[in-house]
Design a protein around this motif. Structure first.
Motif, PDB file in Angstrom:
ATOM      1  N   ALA A 118      10.000  -5.492  -7.146  1.00 30.24           N
ATOM      2  CA  ALA A 118      10.009  -5.178  -5.716  1.00 30.24           C
ATOM      3  C   ALA A 118       8.735  -5.660  -5.033  1.00 30.24           C
ATOM      4  CB  ALA A 118      10.175  -3.673  -5.517  1.00 30.24           C
ATOM      5  N   LEU A 119       7.587  -5.508  -5.691  1.00 32.04           N
ATOM      6  CA  LEU A 119       6.324  -5.965  -5.116  1.00 32.04           C
ATOM      7  C   LEU A 119       6.276  -7.491  -5.027  1.00 32.04           C
ATOM      8  CD1 LEU A 119       3.832  -3.532  -6.892  1.00 32.04           C
ATOM      9  CD2 LEU A 119       4.643  -3.434  -4.522  1.00 32.04           C
ATOM     10  N   THR A 120       6.845  -8.159  -6.023  1.00 31.41           N
ATOM     11  CA  THR A 120       6.892  -9.630  -6.001  1.00 31.41           C
ATOM     12  C   THR A 120       7.706 -10.131  -4.825  1.00 31.41           C
ATOM     13  OG1 THR A 120       6.746  -9.649  -8.423  1.00 31.41           O
ATOM     14  CG2 THR A 120       7.490 -11.667  -7.354  1.00 31.41           C
ATOM     15  N   LEU A 121       8.768  -9.415  -4.505  1.00 27.46           N
ATOM     16  CA  LEU A 121       9.673  -9.846  -3.441  1.00 27.46           C
ATOM     17  C   LEU A 121       9.158  -9.514  -2.049  1.00 27.46           C
ATOM     18  CD1 LEU A 121      13.076  -8.785  -5.055  1.00 27.46           C
ATOM     19  CD2 LEU A 121      12.208 -11.117  -4.785  1.00 27.46           C
ATOM     20  N   GLN A 122       8.218  -8.590  -1.940  1.00 24.56           N
ATOM     21  CA  GLN A 122       7.753  -8.170  -0.607  1.00 24.56           C
ATOM     22  C   GLN A 122       7.283  -9.339   0.269  1.00 24.56           C
ATOM     23  OE1 GLN A 122       4.860  -5.072  -1.311  1.00 24.56           O
ATOM     24  NE2 GLN A 122       6.399  -3.447  -1.299  1.00 24.56           N
ATOM     25  N   PRO A 123       6.373 -10.187  -0.204  1.00 25.51           N
ATOM     26  CA  PRO A 123       5.958 -11.290   0.672  1.00 25.51           C
ATOM     27  C   PRO A 123       7.066 -12.308   0.927  1.00 25.51           C
ATOM     28  CG  PRO A 123       4.988 -11.529  -1.514  1.00 25.51           C
ATOM     29  CD  PRO A 123       5.623 -10.171  -1.462  1.00 25.51           C
ATOM     30  N   ILE A 124       7.982 -12.472  -0.015  1.00 27.77           N
ATOM     31  CA  ILE A 124       9.095 -13.402   0.191  1.00 27.77           C
ATOM     32  C   ILE A 124      10.011 -12.879   1.291  1.00 27.77           C
ATOM     33  CG2 ILE A 124      11.000 -14.632  -0.906  1.00 27.77           C
ATOM     34  CD1 ILE A 124       8.162 -15.320  -1.937  1.00 27.77           C
ATOM     35  N   ASP A 125      10.241 -11.574   1.289  1.00 30.91           N
ATOM     36  CA  ASP A 125      11.065 -10.966   2.340  1.00 30.91           C
ATOM     37  C   ASP A 125      10.378 -11.040   3.702  1.00 30.91           C
ATOM     38  OD1 ASP A 125      12.969 -10.300   0.438  1.00 30.91           O
ATOM     39  OD2 ASP A 125      12.194  -8.272   0.132  1.00 30.91           O
ATOM     40  N   LEU A 137       0.825  -1.209   0.000  1.00 28.68           N
ATOM     41  CA  LEU A 137       0.000   0.000   0.000  1.00 28.68           C
ATOM     42  C   LEU A 137       0.858   1.257   0.000  1.00 28.68           C
ATOM     43  CD1 LEU A 137      -2.733  -1.148   2.551  1.00 28.68           C
ATOM     44  CD2 LEU A 137      -2.926  -1.011   0.055  1.00 28.68           C
ATOM     45  N   GLU A 138       2.009   1.170   0.618  1.00 26.05           N
ATOM     46  CA  GLU A 138       2.916   2.320   0.635  1.00 26.05           C
ATOM     47  C   GLU A 138       3.403   2.637  -0.772  1.00 26.05           C
ATOM     48  OE1 GLU A 138       4.618   5.532   2.349  1.00 26.05           O
ATOM     49  OE2 GLU A 138       3.327   4.063   3.366  1.00 26.05           O
ATOM     50  N   VAL A 139       3.740   1.601  -1.543  1.00 27.57           N
ATOM     51  CA  VAL A 139       4.172   1.805  -2.931  1.00 27.57           C
ATOM     52  C   VAL A 139       3.034   2.370  -3.771  1.00 27.57           C
ATOM     53  CG1 VAL A 139       4.975   0.635  -5.031  1.00 27.57           C
ATOM     54  CG2 VAL A 139       5.923  -0.005  -2.806  1.00 27.57           C
ATOM     55  N   ARG A 140       1.818   1.874  -3.550  1.00 24.38           N
ATOM     56  CA  ARG A 140       0.671   2.293  -4.353  1.00 24.38           C
ATOM     57  C   ARG A 140       0.266   3.738  -4.115  1.00 24.38           C
ATOM     58  NH1 ARG A 140      -2.156   2.189  -7.268  1.00 24.38           N
ATOM     59  NH2 ARG A 140      -4.075   0.973  -7.179  1.00 24.38           N
ATOM     60  N   LYS A 141       0.734   4.334  -3.029  1.00 24.68           N
ATOM     61  CA  LYS A 141       0.406   5.741  -2.774  1.00 24.68           C
ATOM     62  C   LYS A 141       0.936   6.652  -3.880  1.00 24.68           C
ATOM     63  CE  LYS A 141       0.234   5.564   2.299  1.00 24.68           C
ATOM     64  NZ  LYS A 141       0.908   6.014   3.560  1.00 24.68           N
ATOM     65  N   GLN A 191       3.788  -2.324 -15.150  1.00 28.15           N
ATOM     66  CA  GLN A 191       4.561  -2.052 -16.358  1.00 28.15           C
ATOM     67  C   GLN A 191       5.938  -1.457 -16.093  1.00 28.15           C
ATOM     68  OE1 GLN A 191       1.739   0.415 -18.435  1.00 28.15           O
ATOM     69  NE2 GLN A 191       0.337  -1.292 -18.815  1.00 28.15           N
ATOM     70  N   THR A 192       6.287  -1.279 -14.820  1.00 28.59           N
ATOM     71  CA  THR A 192       7.616  -0.800 -14.454  1.00 28.59           C
ATOM     72  C   THR A 192       8.381  -1.966 -13.830  1.00 28.59           C
ATOM     73  OG1 THR A 192       6.679   1.384 -13.995  1.00 28.59           O
ATOM     74  CG2 THR A 192       8.917   0.945 -13.204  1.00 28.59           C
ATOM     75  N   PRO A 193       9.330  -2.553 -14.540  1.00 32.48           N
ATOM     76  CA  PRO A 193       9.972  -3.785 -14.054  1.00 32.48           C
ATOM     77  C   PRO A 193      10.528  -3.694 -12.638  1.00 32.48           C
ATOM     78  CG  PRO A 193      10.545  -3.411 -16.342  1.00 32.48           C
ATOM     79  CD  PRO A 193       9.793  -2.192 -15.901  1.00 32.48           C
ATOM     80  N   SER A 194      11.155  -2.574 -12.293  1.00 30.68           N
ATOM     81  CA  SER A 194      11.738  -2.467 -10.957  1.00 30.68           C
ATOM     82  C   SER A 194      10.670  -2.477  -9.869  1.00 30.68           C
ATOM     83  CB  SER A 194      12.580  -1.187 -10.853  1.00 30.68           C
ATOM     84  OG  SER A 194      11.787  -0.033 -11.113  1.00 30.68           O
ATOM     85  N   ALA A 201      10.852  -7.774 -15.671  1.00 27.65           N
ATOM     86  CA  ALA A 201      10.532  -7.909 -14.253  1.00 27.65           C
ATOM     87  C   ALA A 201      10.863  -9.308 -13.744  1.00 27.65           C
ATOM     88  CB  ALA A 201       9.053  -7.597 -14.024  1.00 27.65           C
ATOM     89  N   ILE A 202      10.607 -10.314 -14.567  1.00 26.67           N
ATOM     90  CA  ILE A 202      10.899 -11.689 -14.163  1.00 26.67           C
ATOM     91  C   ILE A 202      12.399 -11.901 -13.987  1.00 26.67           C
ATOM     92  CG2 ILE A 202      10.957 -14.054 -15.084  1.00 26.67           C
ATOM     93  CD1 ILE A 202       8.064 -13.647 -15.941  1.00 26.67           C
ATOM     94  N   THR A 203      13.183 -11.405 -14.918  1.00 26.96           N
ATOM     95  CA  THR A 203      14.633 -11.553 -14.800  1.00 26.96           C
ATOM     96  C   THR A 203      15.165 -10.832 -13.569  1.00 26.96           C
ATOM     97  OG1 THR A 203      14.868 -11.778 -17.203  1.00 26.96           O
ATOM     98  CG2 THR A 203      16.830 -11.159 -15.964  1.00 26.96           C
ATOM     99  N   LEU A 204      14.678  -9.633 -13.321  1.00 25.70           N
ATOM    100  CA  LEU A 204      15.081  -8.895 -12.122  1.00 25.70           C
ATOM    101  C   LEU A 204      14.700  -9.667 -10.856  1.00 25.70           C
ATOM    102  CD1 LEU A 204      14.137  -5.152 -12.857  1.00 25.70           C
ATOM    103  CD2 LEU A 204      16.422  -6.059 -12.423  1.00 25.70           C
TER     104      LEU A 204
END
Length: 388
Positions: free
Chosen positions: A82-89, A62-66, A75-78, A153-156
């Protein structure tokens, strides 16, 4: 370009000839439970991940979505990485990641405008009303040009995961996407999309295959970019009669799986497991159609929460297709005791059912779930899904 040994045209992708080198550049995989379960191998416990695990229930999301719109995030790979990694972290007990994106990027690639409105969800302002409107869609879609951001995004993300867990790529199923494209958004009645199957049966089949071709190219691109497993989301499968599912939806899904596997084989890629999540398509006759992975091209079936694993195994007969699911998403509102009791109960059912099992919710996690309850759910799955 096309090949003599394959009936499918290979999409123009920049990783066609370099995927081997790219794969070697990724850190070694430390947790392969998901990939083993998808092959039907016995695992010491069920691997667990959750659909929509990167999303609105997390404060960091939600912080990112602000400061970024939904499709800007996709559509922004970075940002997507980062959002994909949030729950993993956050959750060390997750056994898989799934790339942050949306199924409606395929209609966008086909030339349709898709908006994400806070009060309504997805809106397609100019839906397909008659078969004449199909002419408005792009005739030749370059997934590299239209959707290359997802591959980046997948490669990153593979690099950011550092081998912790596998990365899942995905797309929507053709029938679900067609429904959105004809309805102009979500629907409770499907009175604009389902009539196509009755009034324009051949045109509907042609449209579904057109969508399936883009989906397949998108999945191939994701694998070449680093995705280690795939899932096809048929969220509206349960809106169809068993006959119409078999006549319209399933053939288009099979077109995806066979095209993906054929092209990857042609490229010398070892291939990846593919899951089909046909939500609500729960008749015994439908499960019989889905029971043989060699006939469908799908290694794993995702189950929603309205079916019992033991019944499903009975319907599938002797076919040992692997299964994923199927906790009721609202169990995460059941407090710690309620979550633990339900995980214990359903885990026992899955053990009795046998075969490969990937633990998951029967649909996506909902926005108001408390992050700590998600964490407790994962802990309980680790505890109660252990093999005796």
């Amino acid at each position: 370009m096309s090949t003599e040994s394959s009936q499918y045209a290979i999409p123009e992708l920049k990783n066609l000839g370099s995927w081997r080198e790219l794969e070697k550049s990724f850190p070694p995989l430390k947790n392969d439970l998901l990939l083993r379960a998808a092959k039907g191998e016995d695992t010491p416990r069920a691997p667990v991940w959750v659909m929509r695990q990167a999303g609105r229930y997390l404060p960091e999301f939600l912080e990112v979505r602000k400061s970024h719109s939904f499709f800007e995030c996709c559509q922004t790979p970075s940002i997507a990485s980062a959002l994909t990694l949030q729950p993993i972290d956050r959750y060390p007990n997750l056994d898989a990641s799934i790339i942050f994106c949306d199924i409606l990027v395929v209609p966008q690639a086909l030339g349709m405008e898709v908006l994400m409105e806070p009060s309504k969800g997805p809106v397609l302002p100019k839906p397909l009303v008659t078969p004449e409107d199909i002419k408005r869609l792009n005739s030749n879609v370059s997934v590299e040009k239209e959707l290359g951001y997802l591959f980046e995004a997948i490669t990153l993300t593979r690099k950011g995961l550092a081998g912790r867990v596998p990365l899942i790529g995905f797309c929507g199923a053709p029938w679900t996407l067609m429904a959105y494209m004809c309805e102009g958004g979500g629907s409770k009645t499907f009175e604009k999309s389902k009539p196509w199957l009755y009034k324009y049966p051949q045109e509907s089949k042609d449209l579904l295959i057109k969508i399936a071709d883009v989906c397949a190219d998108l999945l191939v691109g994701q694998v070449l970019a680093g995705a280690q497993m795939l899932q096809v989301f048929d969220s509206w499968a349960g809106e169809l009669t068993p006959y119409h599912y078999a006549e319209f939806a399933l053939p288009a899904c099979k077109h995806i799986s066979f095209k993906v596997k054929s092209i990857l084989k042609e490229l010398g890629h070892p291939g990846v497991a593919i899951t089909l999540f046909a939500k609500g398509a729960n008749s015994p006759s439908t499960f019989k159609l889905l029971s043989n992975s060699e006939e469908t091209g799908y290694d794993t079936l995702g189950l929603d929460w309205t079916v019992d694993p033991l019944e499903v195994r009975e319907w599938l007969g002797n076919k040992r297709v692997n299964l994923q699911g199927n906790f009721d998403p609202t169990v995460l509102y059941g407090d710690k005791d309620g979550i633990e009791k339900e995980v214990k109960r359903l885990s026992e059912q899955w053990k009795k059912a046998g075969g490969g099992w990937i633990a998951n919710l029967g649909h996506g996690i909902t926005p108001n779930v408390k992050p700590e309850d998600m964490g407790w759910f994962l802990e309980c799955v680790h505890k109660y899904s252990k093999r005796d």
